[in-house]
Design an enzyme around this catalytic site. Structure first.
Site, PDB file in Angstrom:
ATOM      1  N   THR A  97    -101.205  -8.223  39.852  1.00 46.78           N
ATOM      2  CA  THR A  97    -101.437  -7.508  41.111  1.00 46.78           C
ATOM      3  C   THR A  97    -100.087  -6.927  41.531  1.00 46.78           C
ATOM      4  OG1 THR A  97    -103.184  -9.032  41.757  1.00 46.78           O
ATOM      5  CG2 THR A  97    -102.234  -7.675  43.501  1.00 46.78           C
ATOM      6  N   LYS A 172    -107.713  -3.021  44.307  1.00 47.50           N
ATOM      7  CA  LYS A 172    -107.363  -4.422  44.575  1.00 47.50           C
ATOM      8  C   LYS A 172    -106.806  -4.567  46.002  1.00 47.50           C
ATOM      9  CE  LYS A 172    -106.080  -8.770  43.723  1.00 47.50           C
ATOM     10  NZ  LYS A 172    -106.914  -9.900  43.389  1.00 47.50           N
ATOM     11  N   LYS A 240     -97.411 -11.561  49.144  1.00 45.52           N
ATOM     12  CA  LYS A 240     -96.958 -10.503  48.218  1.00 45.52           C
ATOM     13  C   LYS A 240     -97.970  -9.356  48.222  1.00 45.52           C
ATOM     14  CE  LYS A 240     -98.064 -10.796  44.026  1.00 45.52           C
ATOM     15  NZ  LYS A 240     -99.048 -10.238  43.078  1.00 45.52           N
TER      16      LYS A 240
HETATM   17  N1  LIG Z   1    -103.940 -17.196  40.887  1.00 46.22           N
HETATM   18  C1  LIG Z   1    -104.939 -16.438  41.323  1.00 46.22           C
HETATM   19  O1  LIG Z   1    -105.958 -16.942  41.849  1.00 46.22           O
HETATM   20  C2  LIG Z   1    -104.878 -14.922  41.175  1.00 46.22           C
HETATM   21  C3  LIG Z   1    -106.044 -14.184  41.403  1.00 46.22           C
HETATM   22  C4  LIG Z   1    -106.002 -12.791  41.235  1.00 46.22           C
HETATM   23  C5  LIG Z   1    -104.807 -12.178  40.898  1.00 46.22           C
HETATM   24  N2  LIG Z   1    -103.682 -12.914  40.692  1.00 46.22           N
HETATM   25  C6  LIG Z   1    -102.441 -12.211  40.333  1.00 46.22           C
HETATM   26  O2  LIG Z   1    -102.195 -12.425  38.945  1.00 46.22           O
HETATM   27  C7  LIG Z   1    -100.781 -12.462  38.722  1.00 46.22           C
HETATM   28  C8  LIG Z   1    -100.414 -13.806  38.052  1.00 46.22           C
HETATM   29  O3  LIG Z   1    -100.829 -14.859  38.897  1.00 46.22           O
HETATM   30  P1  LIG Z   1    -100.786 -16.393  38.427  1.00 46.22           P
HETATM   31  O4  LIG Z   1    -101.555 -17.146  39.453  1.00 46.22           O
HETATM   32  O5  LIG Z   1    -101.157 -16.498  37.002  1.00 46.22           O
HETATM   33  O6  LIG Z   1     -99.224 -16.683  38.598  1.00 46.22           O
HETATM   34  P2  LIG Z   1     -98.334 -17.863  37.969  1.00 46.22           P
HETATM   35  O7  LIG Z   1     -99.178 -19.040  37.605  1.00 46.22           O
HETATM   36  O8  LIG Z   1     -97.186 -18.060  38.887  1.00 46.22           O
HETATM   37  O9  LIG Z   1     -97.821 -17.208  36.589  1.00 46.22           O
HETATM   38  C9  LIG Z   1     -96.926 -16.134  36.582  1.00 46.22           C
HETATM   39  C10 LIG Z   1     -96.603 -15.805  35.151  1.00 46.22           C
HETATM   40  O10 LIG Z   1     -95.697 -14.698  35.132  1.00 46.22           O
HETATM   41  C11 LIG Z   1     -94.514 -15.083  34.411  1.00 46.22           C
HETATM   42  N3  LIG Z   1     -93.367 -14.389  35.016  1.00 46.22           N
HETATM   43  C12 LIG Z   1     -93.082 -14.283  36.327  1.00 46.22           C
HETATM   44  N4  LIG Z   1     -91.961 -13.577  36.507  1.00 46.22           N
HETATM   45  C13 LIG Z   1     -91.530 -13.225  35.266  1.00 46.22           C
HETATM   46  C14 LIG Z   1     -90.422 -12.492  34.804  1.00 46.22           C
HETATM   47  N5  LIG Z   1     -89.535 -11.960  35.642  1.00 46.22           N
HETATM   48  N6  LIG Z   1     -90.281 -12.343  33.462  1.00 46.22           N
HETATM   49  C15 LIG Z   1     -91.171 -12.886  32.626  1.00 46.22           C
HETATM   50  N7  LIG Z   1     -92.243 -13.605  33.009  1.00 46.22           N
HETATM   51  C16 LIG Z   1     -92.427 -13.759  34.318  1.00 46.22           C
HETATM   52  C17 LIG Z   1     -94.437 -16.591  34.554  1.00 46.22           C
HETATM   53  O11 LIG Z   1     -93.618 -17.140  33.560  1.00 46.22           O
HETATM   54  P3  LIG Z   1     -93.064 -18.660  33.699  1.00 46.22           P
HETATM   55  O12 LIG Z   1     -94.132 -19.531  33.124  1.00 46.22           O
HETATM   56  O13 LIG Z   1     -91.833 -18.656  32.899  1.00 46.22           O
HETATM   57  O14 LIG Z   1     -92.798 -18.903  35.159  1.00 46.22           O
HETATM   58  C18 LIG Z   1     -95.923 -16.939  34.393  1.00 46.22           C
HETATM   59  O15 LIG Z   1     -96.309 -16.870  33.053  1.00 46.22           O
HETATM   60  C19 LIG Z   1    -100.107 -12.250  40.085  1.00 46.22           C
HETATM   61  O16 LIG Z   1     -99.794 -10.909  40.243  1.00 46.22           O
HETATM   62  C20 LIG Z   1    -101.202 -12.686  41.065  1.00 46.22           C
HETATM   63  O17 LIG Z   1    -101.060 -12.047  42.327  1.00 46.22           O
HETATM   64  C21 LIG Z   1    -103.698 -14.287  40.815  1.00 46.22           C
END
Ligand SMILES: NC(=O)c1ccc[n+]([C@@H]2O[C@H](COP(=O)([O-])OP(=O)(O)OC[C@H]3O[C@@H](n4cnc5c(N)ncnc54)[C@H](OP(=O)(O)O)[C@@H]3O)[C@@H](O)[C@H]2O)c1
Length: 289
Positions: A97, A172, A240
């Site tokens: 997102t 979104k 965010k």
């Molecule tokens: N969680 C939800 O319910 C949900 C629903 C819809 C949309 N989203 C969106 O989907 C996206 C991911 O969400 P998530 O819940 O999966 O987040 P998360 O569990 O915090 O995972 C984030 C991922 O991105 C990687 N990452 C972050 N910064 C990075 C960087 N600078 N360089 C390389 N890798 C990086 C992290 O690596 P590390 O493992 O090394 O930290 C991890 O693999 C976000 O944009 C969020 O807004 C989430």
């Protein structure tokens, strides 16, 4: 079977990549914290790569699901970024997102290399990712979308092309704007009912069959009433997303008075230490001390 790469194995990316492997695709994964990538391969097979570039080399499609705009730039651009490893005719499908601006920027850069970029943010949360039932809102070229859609289907129940680059992210944003105001209304209703001494389960059962019904009511109202806020999408992520919405509204002139207010309520939740609480925790601000 398609040769794929997946960058970012977080709460969402880990199961999404798993569904792609289960659908029979050959998946190479990259994660900044390598242990998660090793874990993923132990569970799903495939291979790991040390950089986004190495993961993307030879892939027909590359998926990314990282945190925000800058995280996305860091895995796509630069010497070790995905674009550096991708061949002409390949597609980058971004499930982060992020802003519409970064989607257009990366689509423009990709185009110069003959790479298509599809912004493809998702809705449905952790449960949707784990069950392969996400809603995917896409922006980009129609021909590239037609090639990508059957692959995206592995983790989705609906995949829709909304328009050119950025249109997926804009959709979104509409989703998040709708949720923000609704959750504040739901919190106020539940808190009012509790203070009035009503049996809230009975209230939810009856009004949930009428005009006040919503996904949030069906799935979150009861737990909000008991002060449980550990059901997924975190307040930090919501802030965010609302920041992205408020910035975009400055561009298109849309007024977002309630969204701006709810964003500030979430800032207060963060100040109470609720960064990782789920978005229904607006209720906590109304609860009796
Ligand atoms: N969680 C939800 O319910 C949900 C629903 C819809 C949309 N989203 C969106 O989907 C996206 C991911 O969400 P998530 O819940 O999966 O987040 P998360 O569990 O915090 O995972 C984030 C991922 O991105 C990687 N990452 C972050 N910064 C990075 C960087 N600078 N360089 C390389 N890798 C990086 C992290 O690596 P590390 O493992 O090394 O930290 C991890 O693999 C976000 O944009 C969020 O807004 C989430």
């Amino acid at each position: 079977m398609t040769k794929l790469a997946f960058l970012g194995l977080g709460v969402m990316g880990f199961p999404m990549a798993g569904h792609l492997a289960a659908a029979g695709h050959e998946v190479t994964v990259y994660n900044r914290t390598a242990a998660k990538a090793d874990n993923w391969v132990a569970r799903h097979g495939g291979a790991t790569a040390a950089t986004p570039k190495a993961a993307a080399a030879g892939a027909e499609m590359v998926f990314s699901c990282v945190g925000n705009d800058d995280d996305l730039r860091s895995v796509v651009l630069g010497e070790e970024g995905a674009f550096a490893g991708m061949a002409e005719g390949s597609i980058l499908i971004d499930n982060t997102t992020a802003s519409a601006e970064v989607a257009r920027e990366l689509a423009e850069i990709g185009k110069k290399q003959g790479i298509d970029f599809i912004d493809a943010p998702v809705s449905g949360g952790q449960a949707g990712a784990e069950n392969g039932a996400l809603t995917v809102m896409c922006g980009g070229d129609a021909e590239a979308f037609a090639r990508a859609q059957p692959v995206i289907d592995a983790f989705a129940k609906a995949v829709t092309l909304m328009g050119p680059s950025g249109a997926g992210q804009l959709t979104k944003m509409v989703n998040q704007i709708c949720i923000a105001g609704l959750l504040q209304g739901l919190s106020e209703g539940m808190n009012f009912g509790l203070r009035a001494g009503l049996d809230m389960q009975k209230v939810i059962d009856v009004i949930g069959k009428g005009a006040a019904q919503s996904w949030q009511m069906d799935n979150r109202a009861a737990t909000m009433c008991t002060g449980k806020f550990d059901f997924g999408f975190a307040v930090d992520w919501m802030r965010k997303d609302l920041g992205i919405c408020l910035a975009e509204a400055k561009n298109n002139g849309a007024r977002l008075p309630v969204t701006a207010l709810v964003d500030q309520c979430y800032a207060q939740v963060q100040a109470r230490g609720g960064n990782r609480w789920d978005t229904s925790s607006l209720m906590n601000l109304l609860a009796k001390d």
